[in-house]
Design a protein around this motif. Structure first.
Motif, short mmCIF file in Angstrom:
data_model
loop_
_atom_site.label_atom_id
_atom_site.label_comp_id
_atom_site.label_asym_id
_atom_site.label_seq_id
_atom_site.Cartn_x
_atom_site.Cartn_y
_atom_site.Cartn_z
N GLY A 242 -7.45 -4.18 -0.14
CA GLY A 242 -8.74 -3.91 -0.76
C GLY A 242 -8.76 -4.42 -2.19
N MET B 259 -12.21 -0.72 -3.50
CA MET B 259 -12.54 -0.56 -2.08
C MET B 259 -11.30 -0.77 -1.24
N LEU C 245 -15.17 -2.70 7.00
CA LEU C 245 -16.30 -1.80 6.73
C LEU C 245 -17.37 -1.92 7.82
#
Length: 200
Positions: free
Chosen positions: A72, A76, A109
């Motif tokens: 990430g 994130m 995601l």
């Protein structure tokens, strides 16, 4: 005579396979280190404070699976980058190089981010217990956006005899790639069962 020649050829092939597998087994293990990520250029790579793990698992004759856990950036956590079937080859100076490997597609995601990744075979290397891995990531946005990723880490020491005995006695132990013990095997994905990699 024909049988002898065939046996000799088979022996050479087996010796080559065993040597190649020995290289894959030699580099297999858990590497702990730092990750540098840049969205602008390779020259701007800066290592963060967070510790990351890369697991190299021997696949077959001369290949490993490279697993970078919890990849990430910018706060994130996107997920794991798992790259299978990467050739490894020992050089005369003792260093180990990665060979040409296929680009793998990823979706993070729940599909909001689509990317590709591969190991850069020209700049990734293992020397002793140190791994430097450049991962070529391309974010597939409106136009392709390279993400420059470099992992630098050291291989963790192998288990002691006591740890090995404890592992041997723990039948049907299941772990995820982060080393967390699981109650049952996941329906999909990559996990470790009794010390061996399993892909579903």
């Amino acid at each position: 005579m024909k049988k002898f020649l065939l046996s000799l050829v088979a022996l050479f092939l087996m010796a080559g396979t065993t040597h190649a597998q020995a290289v894959a087994n030699e580099v297999a293990g858990n590497y702990t280190g730092k990750l540098a990520i840049s969205l602008t250029s390779k020259d701007d790579l800066q290592f963060g404070e967070e510790t990351y793990n890369v697991i190299l698992t021997a696949d077959g004759n001369n290949t490993v699976t490279f697993a970078l856990n919890n990849f990430g950036f910018s706060g994130m956590n996107l997920g794991d980058i798992v790259l299978p079937n990467i050739p490894v080859q020992k050089q005369t100076n003792g260093s180990i190089l990665f060979g040409e490997n296929a680009i793998k597609n990823f979706s993070f995601l729940d599909g909001a981010i689509v990317a590709t990744a591969k190991i850069n075979e020209t700049s990734s290397i293992i020397k002793g217990d140190s791994l430097i891995a450049d991962v070529d990531v391309i974010w597939k946005a409106s136009e392709d956006m390279p993400i420059y990723v470099q992992f630098k880490g050291k291989k963790e020491a192998t288990a002691t005899g006591i740890q090995q005995a404890a592992t041997k006695n723990a039948a049907n132990t299941i772990y995820d790639l982060q080393g967390r013990r699981l109650q049952k095997a996941p329906n999909k994905g990559l996990f470790i069962l009794n010390g061996k990699k399993v892909i579903r």
